[in-house]
Design a protein around this motif. Sequence first.
Motif, mmCIF file in Angstrom:
data_model
loop_
_atom_site.group_PDB
_atom_site.id
_atom_site.type_symbol
_atom_site.label_atom_id
_atom_site.label_comp_id
_atom_site.label_asym_id
_atom_site.label_seq_id
_atom_site.Cartn_x
_atom_site.Cartn_y
_atom_site.Cartn_z
ATOM 1 N N GLY A 189 12.613 7.763 -4.578
ATOM 2 C CA GLY A 189 13.122 6.832 -5.542
ATOM 3 C C GLY A 189 11.941 6.450 -6.387
ATOM 4 O O GLY A 189 10.614 6.740 -6.283
ATOM 5 N N ILE A 190 12.379 5.647 -7.534
ATOM 6 C CA ILE A 190 11.085 5.213 -8.592
ATOM 7 C C ILE A 190 9.966 4.418 -7.902
ATOM 8 O O ILE A 190 8.673 4.851 -8.286
ATOM 9 N N ASP A 191 10.424 3.668 -7.022
ATOM 10 C CA ASP A 191 9.277 2.877 -6.442
ATOM 11 C C ASP A 191 8.493 3.639 -5.429
ATOM 12 O O ASP A 191 7.054 3.553 -5.409
ATOM 13 N N TYR A 192 9.163 4.505 -4.843
ATOM 14 C CA TYR A 192 8.342 5.590 -3.789
ATOM 15 C C TYR A 192 7.402 6.407 -4.787
ATOM 16 O O TYR A 192 6.176 6.635 -4.494
ATOM 17 N N LEU A 193 7.901 6.896 -5.799
ATOM 18 C CA LEU A 193 6.923 7.576 -6.852
ATOM 19 C C LEU A 193 5.941 6.859 -7.374
ATOM 20 O O LEU A 193 4.749 7.352 -7.476
ATOM 21 N N LYS A 194 6.295 5.723 -7.842
ATOM 22 C CA LYS A 194 5.133 5.040 -8.248
ATOM 23 C C LYS A 194 3.923 4.455 -7.199
ATOM 24 O O LYS A 194 2.776 4.794 -7.527
ATOM 25 N N ARG A 195 4.407 4.410 -6.150
ATOM 26 C CA ARG A 195 3.474 4.068 -4.972
ATOM 27 C C ARG A 195 2.646 5.193 -4.738
ATOM 28 O O ARG A 195 1.421 5.293 -4.745
ATOM 29 N N LEU A 196 3.271 6.344 -4.729
ATOM 30 C CA LEU A 196 2.408 7.704 -4.539
ATOM 31 C C LEU A 196 1.643 7.964 -5.739
ATOM 32 O O LEU A 196 0.502 8.467 -5.365
ATOM 33 N N ILE A 197 1.961 7.755 -6.923
ATOM 34 C CA ILE A 197 1.154 7.897 -8.013
ATOM 35 C C ILE A 197 -0.088 6.993 -7.843
ATOM 36 O O ILE A 197 -1.193 7.204 -8.179
ATOM 37 N N GLY A 198 0.106 5.746 -7.510
ATOM 38 C CA GLY A 198 -1.147 4.651 -7.326
ATOM 39 C C GLY A 198 -2.006 5.347 -6.515
ATOM 40 O O GLY A 198 -3.178 5.073 -6.427
ATOM 41 N N LEU A 199 -1.500 5.936 -5.078
ATOM 42 C CA LEU A 199 -2.418 6.644 -3.995
ATOM 43 C C LEU A 199 -3.285 7.714 -4.719
ATOM 44 O O LEU A 199 -4.370 7.777 -4.486
#
Length: 397
Positions: A189-199
Amino acid sequence: MLNDRLEALGDNPFYRLATLLAGSQPRANETPLMMSAGEPQHAPPALLAETVARNAHLWGKYPGNEGSPEFRRAVAAWLGRRYALPEGMIDPDRQVLPLSGTKEGLYMLAQVAVPAEKNGRRPTVLLPNPYYHVYSAAAVMSGAEPVFLSATAETGFLPDLDAIPEEALERCAVFYLCSPANPQGALAGIDYLKRLIGLARQYDFLLVADECYAEIYDGAPPAGALEAAAALGGSTDHVVVMHSLSKRSSAPGIRCGFVAGCPDLIRLFARLRSYGGPSVPMPLLAAATALWEEETHVTENRALYRQKFDVAERVLGKRYSFYRPPGGFFLWLDVGDGEEATRRLWSEAAIKVVPGGYVAKPDADGRNIGKPYIRVALVHDAETVEAGLGRMVRTLG
C-alpha cells in the motif's frame, strides 16, 4: 572468485525443477500442462506486429543504448497517467532508460548500486522471501550479502519493515521489493511504500521496486513507488521502478521494459549498459512505444486474468488454503509438502508446477517457509486453467 560466487548461488528454481522431475514421465493419459513458468499465453495485441512491420526499415540500424526520445516520452507520460504524478516529475531524458526486459535491469543495476563497503563492512541486499531468483543473483554477484526477509501470511505476504535488523539496514545498499508480489500476489500500500522510501533515505540505500505485475490486478490498481515518492514531495532520490511489457501486454518475446526514477542512478546505469547492456532493436522499441501509449488491450488482458481467478475460486474453494490474490497471476497453494505434490502432479496428472521451497530460503530457525507450498501460474486460457485445476484436485484431493 567468479566461480565461487556462481557456486554460492546454487541452481535456479527451474534447474532444480528439471532435476526433480528428470527421468519421470507422466503416467496420466493427459496432455502435459505447464503451469510452472510465468510466461503469458494470451495473444499479444495486433498493434505489436503491425508496428514492427511499419518500422522494418530500422532493422539495419544499431539501436541506441538510451532508446528513442519517443519511447522515453511515452514511458514518462504513462507513469504520469497511471500514478497521477505531478507534471514534470519524471524527466524522460534524465530519468527513463529502456531495458531488455526487467530481468536484465534487476540484475545489472546492483553492479552500480552496491559499493565495495557500506559503513566499513560488507554491504547487504535486502529481498523478500519467497523471492525472484534474480534478486539473489544480483546480490551475490555484486559481492553483497543477501538478507532474506520473511513474507508470510502473518506479515501480509510482504516483508515486515519493523522486523529488519538495524545492522542489516545500516549495511544495506539495495532493497528489492516486488508488488504485486511474486508468488503471493500481495500489494504494498501507499503507506508501506512511503515508509520504505523513508528507510531508504534514512539509511542511504536504493529501493528497487519491481512492478512488472502492476497492471494485473483484481480490484483497485496497486500503488506504486513513484506514487509514494510524489506523496512525499516528488523527489525520486533513492528510488527506481521497473516495468515490463511481458505481463502488461502479453509480449514476453519483445524483451522490452524500462527503469525510471533517481536521475543519478539512471546516469550511472546508462554508463554501465553502454559497455555490456543489450539494446532494444529499433523496430521493437517502436512497438513498445505504441504499446505504452495504448490501454484498451491492457484492460482486456486484465479481464482475462480475472476470469481465471473466478475459475480458481470455483474449482478450488477452500482447498490448499486458497485465497484470491489481489494482484499478479500466480496461486500460492499450501499442499503440505510442495516438492512431493510437484512430483505427484507431474507423474499422476501431467501438470508441472514449482515447489514453493525452490523460491524461498530457510529462515533464521532453519525453516523454509515455502516448503509447504506450490506456485501455480494461471497463464493459459480459462478453459485450460479449469481443466488443469480439476486434475490437480483429483490428484491431491
